[in-house]
Design an enzyme around this catalytic site. Structure first.
Site, short mmCIF file in Angstrom:
data_model
loop_
_atom_site.label_atom_id
_atom_site.label_comp_id
_atom_site.label_asym_id
_atom_site.label_seq_id
_atom_site.Cartn_x
_atom_site.Cartn_y
_atom_site.Cartn_z
N SER A 1 -31.58 75.53 -18.93
CA SER A 1 -32.95 75.42 -19.46
C SER A 1 -33.15 74.26 -20.41
O SER A 1 -34.28 74.00 -20.83
CB SER A 1 -33.35 76.73 -20.15
N GLU B 1 -3.81 37.60 -6.49
CA GLU B 1 -4.47 36.71 -7.43
C GLU B 1 -4.70 35.29 -6.93
O GLU B 1 -5.65 34.63 -7.33
CB GLU B 1 -3.66 36.65 -8.74
#
Length: 895
Positions: free
Chosen positions: A450, A180
């Site tokens: 389909s 950090e």
């Protein structure tokens, strides 16, 4: 340290740290003596020396010239009052007049420097360190169904256990620093380099990046109850960080920070995080585990190994490399680290059951909208979702009604969207979020089968095609440009052959060979483009990942649904069709309100038209025929007009039904999870269950039955609304086929007009018909209802009244044959009997009339009963009067 000290050049410039595992380096407690600026000796000038004396000597001549005030080229003596700021410069000419003196430049710089320093000192002195926030009083956020009153769940206050700094291993602290803020131990509470880098990236339009130091993040989270984003707030935060860095020990700041922040997995603070990820207290974390935890801090929901192992390992490597950079690890120690295993994550009971998927989606959507995890857990928001409570209950119940003998690894997905808004009205992502956290609707991928064909249909219509176009619908044929291998339709063996059919019938019956030809015509890229515009790969479910659904799909076979999208993707696409071409983005949060009643978020965005209305009208008509006459007829039980499509992938690995009314769009998908030889999850053939045992699980079986049962309940009580009428866009590829109108019984003129209006060419003939009044059509060829090409000739026979007709000659025929012949000719038949010695019994010996007669009139036939009576002959023969006449007969008879 005095100038010239031989140790000056080797002294460290800041605190150095040795390896946390015992490697080389200076102990963290070492602090070098502060450096002092060198000052000139009293009574001396900084510019003293031979050079200075030389300048004075050289300037003496010039001074004489200046006082003389005479000769050419001499400088003019300044006149008037002396100014505070000598600019433009007096006594100078040309560009020198406008060139500021070093005194002016230096003075200006010094003035602004003092101004900035004064402002900094004032801001620093006026900054007060507030009391820490009272985390125990954070409010719980409540989530409601769409009615705003029925509670769905809650986001509870944070799961946190505060531990002292001594219980946090040093290597875990150093991992957080490496992840950090690598300058944490040296910076004054802020990281100027990081701030400038973030500012540059933001101003240049590149990826935004935060520049906050650990101390700044600590100041924000520990002393404030909200995320600070405005510039004045950030400035105050920076000054607070500076003051904290000067008043608090660095270790205290780091420990408080690690005890405060959110680490993911519902854990706040390092202790809860350690138990959530590894099942151990923080004091037992090793270097590798600490590096993993430090890596998830910026985005716990994305960097958690259970969500993205790749991202987690990337961040883990970044942290370990940073620990080498800061001196916390040696390279050898870093190379020895192994990526750690985490424990399975079990959420609290608030995520149990199917509702857990909804709560997780609410959280993800709001985080994507800019809310932080902390805000959702601590602010006490009132969140209203789009989920209809009754529809959601129906969805869960109908899925539960699936026959229990299905395979345990069967996955079922169901989602309902609202056309025109995109609101998610119901969603079933799985049976229990706690035991199966993967959402089948938003995270699972299934081959579309389909259900992909409508995308080709839309592309075909946009390209000028027509629903009236006809193609060869036979199975097991080779389609040029598609494949060198024969393509077959659905069905046993080589599939069902349909002959030459139009696009509507091909859609209704999902004829592969017809759609393959259509996709070759428009091109597979056009099909994918329609899928994208409709919504596949554009929903929020794809916001944190690259869409790979279409990779390698620019092939003609994509029309058969070789791609594997999320069910939510397909639901969104069909929802676009239901909205007649207006695409909307699915969303689950309708509104977020603060405890004091302020609305801080409203869900949903305005839709975008992506398809023309007439193209959508024809698309919807074709899909409605799937339900009216094709593979989805069971859906008619809903009692509303329905358009939709069944879909089954190769080898029945997935099965779909997606259908919509004007008010709701619902997608139902099923697939079965298997494991290949290498242990990877794959789709396997769905095992038949319940009433489908002995057959196959296709889109028209279990998914359609579930869809129908659920939608019957979801649509109950709603107004019946019709779809827009068919628009018939485009041009047919050959003369279209149409049904011949039935004109029998119409007047001649009306019959001709009706046939012409239907696109046929009438041909008129005259004929007698006693059953039809003159001038009306007695018969036609071909008969009404026959499908033939438009433009073909239809012959009509117009009655001229009874007239006359030939009477068949039936003398000598049997009664049965004679009767049939006369009736077939349009006559009535009357029968008489008479004895006749020359004609066998049952044969016609006479007919009346013969030749011609009015159609429908009666023809009498006389049928022989055989020879006459013998007793009558003998009597006649005995009479004298009749001996000549009948005697012969009598004698013959007697003989």
């Amino acid at each position: 340290m005095a100038p010239g000290d031989p140790t000056r050049g080797s002294a460290p410039r800041g605190p150095q740290r040795r390896s946390v595992l015992g490697g080389g380096g200076t102990p963290p407690s070492y602090t070098p003596a502060p450096r002092q600026a060198a000052r000139p000796a009293p009574g001396t000038r900084a510019t003293s020396g031979p050079a200075q004396g030389g300048r004075r000597a050289a300037g003496s001549t010039g001074g004489t010239r200046a006082r003389s005030g005479g000769g050419r080229g001499g400088k003019r003596a300044p006149s008037g009052k002396r100014r505070l700021v000598d600019y433009p410069r007096q006594g100078k000419t040309g560009f020198r007049r406008w060139l500021p003196s070093w005194r002016l430049v230096g003075g200006t710089f010094l003035f602004f420097l003092l101004l900035v320093v004064g402002a900094f000192v004032w801001m620093y002195q006026s900054t007060q360190i507030p009391d820490p926030s009272d985390f125990a009083e954070f409010q719980t956020t409540t989530i409601y169904y769409a009615d705003g009153t029925t509670e769905m769940g809650r986001f509870a206050e944070q799961n946190r256990t505060i531990i002292p700094s001594e219980q946090i291993p040093e290597h875990v602290k150093q991992a957080v620093v490496a992840a950090e803020d690598r300058s944490f131990y040296e910076n004054p509470g802020i990281n100027p380099t990081g701030i400038l880098r973030a500012l540059y990236l933001n101003l240049t339009g590149k990826d935004s990046q935060g520049g906050s130091s650990i101390t700044q993040q600590y100041a924000e989270r520990y002393y404030h109850d909200r995320t600070i984003t405005d510039i004045p707030g950030k400035v105050r935060e920076a000054f607070l960080a500076v003051k904290l860095a000067r008043t608090q020990d660095k270790d205290t700041i780091l420990a408080n920070y690690m005890n405060t922040i959110y680490w993911g997995r519902d854990s706040y603070g390092i202790e809860a995080a350690s138990r959530a990820y590894f099942g151990i207290p923080a004091s037992e974390l090793n270097v590798s585990q600490g590096a993993l935890l430090a890596g998830v801090i910026p985005s716990p929901n994305n960097f958690d190994p259970r969500v993205s192992p790749e991202q987690a390992e990337r961040r883990w490597n970044y942290v370990l490399d940073g620990m080498v950079t800061t001196g916390a690890l040696t390279q050898a120690e870093r190379d020895a680290q192994v990526f750690p295993e985490t424990v399975p994550f079990t959420r609290s009971d608030r995520y149990a059951g199917p509702t857990g998927y909804l709560l997780d989606m609410v959280r993800r959507e709001l985080v994507a909208e800019g809310f932080t995890e902390e805000e959702l857990d601590q602010r006490g928001y009132r969140i209203t979702t789009t989920i209809d409570h009754g529809m959601q209950a129906a969805a869960v119940e109908e899925v539960a009604n699936i026959p229990p003998d299905h395979s345990p690894n069967l996955r079922v997905a169901l989602v309902t969207l609202e056309p025109g808004t995109g609101a998610i009205r119901a969603l079933y992502g799985g049976p229990d979020y706690l035991t199966q956290a993967r959402n089948a609707v938003t995270q699972d991928n299934m081959q579309a089968g389909s259900t992909f064909k409508p995308f080709t249909l839309v592309a075909y219509l946009e390209n000028g095609g027509s629903l009236k176009s006809r193609y060869n619908g036979n199975s097991f044929v080779v389609i040029p440009g598609f494949s060198d291998e024969p393509l077959r339709n659905f069905g046993r063996g080589n599939g069902q052959s349909w002959g030459e059919i139009d696009v509507v019938r091909a859609t209704a019956n999902s004829v592969n060979t017809v759609y393959a030809q259509m996709n070759v015509e428009v091109g597979p890229a056009a099909t994918l483009d329609v899928a994208r515009r409709a919504g596949v790969c554009t929903s929020w479910a794809r916001a944190d990942e690259d869409c790979t659904v279409f990779e390698g799909q620019e092939v003609p076979a994509n029309v058969l649904g070789t791609a594997s999208p999320h069910p939510l993707d397909m639901a969104q696409a069909y929802n676009t069709f239901a909205a007649q071409g207006v695409r909307t983005e699915p969303f689950i949060v309708a509104q977020v309100v603060t405890p004091d009643g302020e609305v801080v978020h409203t869900g949903g965005v305005e839709g975008e038209r992506v398809f023309a209305e007439d193209v959508m009208a024809d698309t919807t008509y074709a899909l409605s025929q799937v339900v009216e006459q094709g593979s989805g007829t069971k859906a008619r039980a809903v009692g509303h007009p329905v358009a939709g499509k069944t879909g089954t992938s190769q080898n029945n690995r997935s099965a779909w039904f997606i259908g919509y009314t004007t008010q709701l769009t619902t997608a139902v998908a099923m697939y079965q999870v298997g494991v290949d030889e290498e242990g990877r999850a794959v789709e396997e053939e769905i095992t038949p269950f319940g009433p489908y045992v002995g057959s196959q699980i296709t889109g028209g079986s279990a998914p359609l039955d579930l869809w129908t049962a659920y939608m019957t309940r979801a649509m109950a009580g709603r107004e019946v609304q019709q779809f827009p009428p068919r628009a018939d866009v485009g041009t047919p590829n050959r003369p279209p086929v149409a049904a011949v109108p039935d004109v029998v019984g119409m007047p001649e003129a009306d019959a001709i007009a009706t046939l012409q209006q239907a696109g046929f060419t009438p041909a008129v003939q005259q004929g007698n018909d006693p059953t039809v009044a003159p001038g009306l059509v007695a018969r036609q060829d071909p008969p009404g209802g026959t499908e033939i090409e438009q433009g073909s000739t239809v012959t009509i026979v117009v009655s001229t009244g009874p007239g006359t007709a030939p009477v068949p000659d039936v003398v000598g025929q049997s009664l049965e044959d004679a009767r049939a012949a006369l009736q077939n000719a349009g006559f009535q038949v009357a029968v008489e009997e008479r004895a006749d010695d020359d004609t066998p019994p049952g044969r016609v010996i006479e007919q009346r009339p013969s030749g011609t007669a009015p159609p429908g009139s009666t023809v009498t036939i006389v049928v022989s009963t055989g020879p006459g009576d013998d007793d009558g002959g003998d009597g006649d023969g005995g009479d004298g009067d009749g001996g000549d006449g009948d005697g012969g007969g009598g004698g013959e008879g007697g003989g």
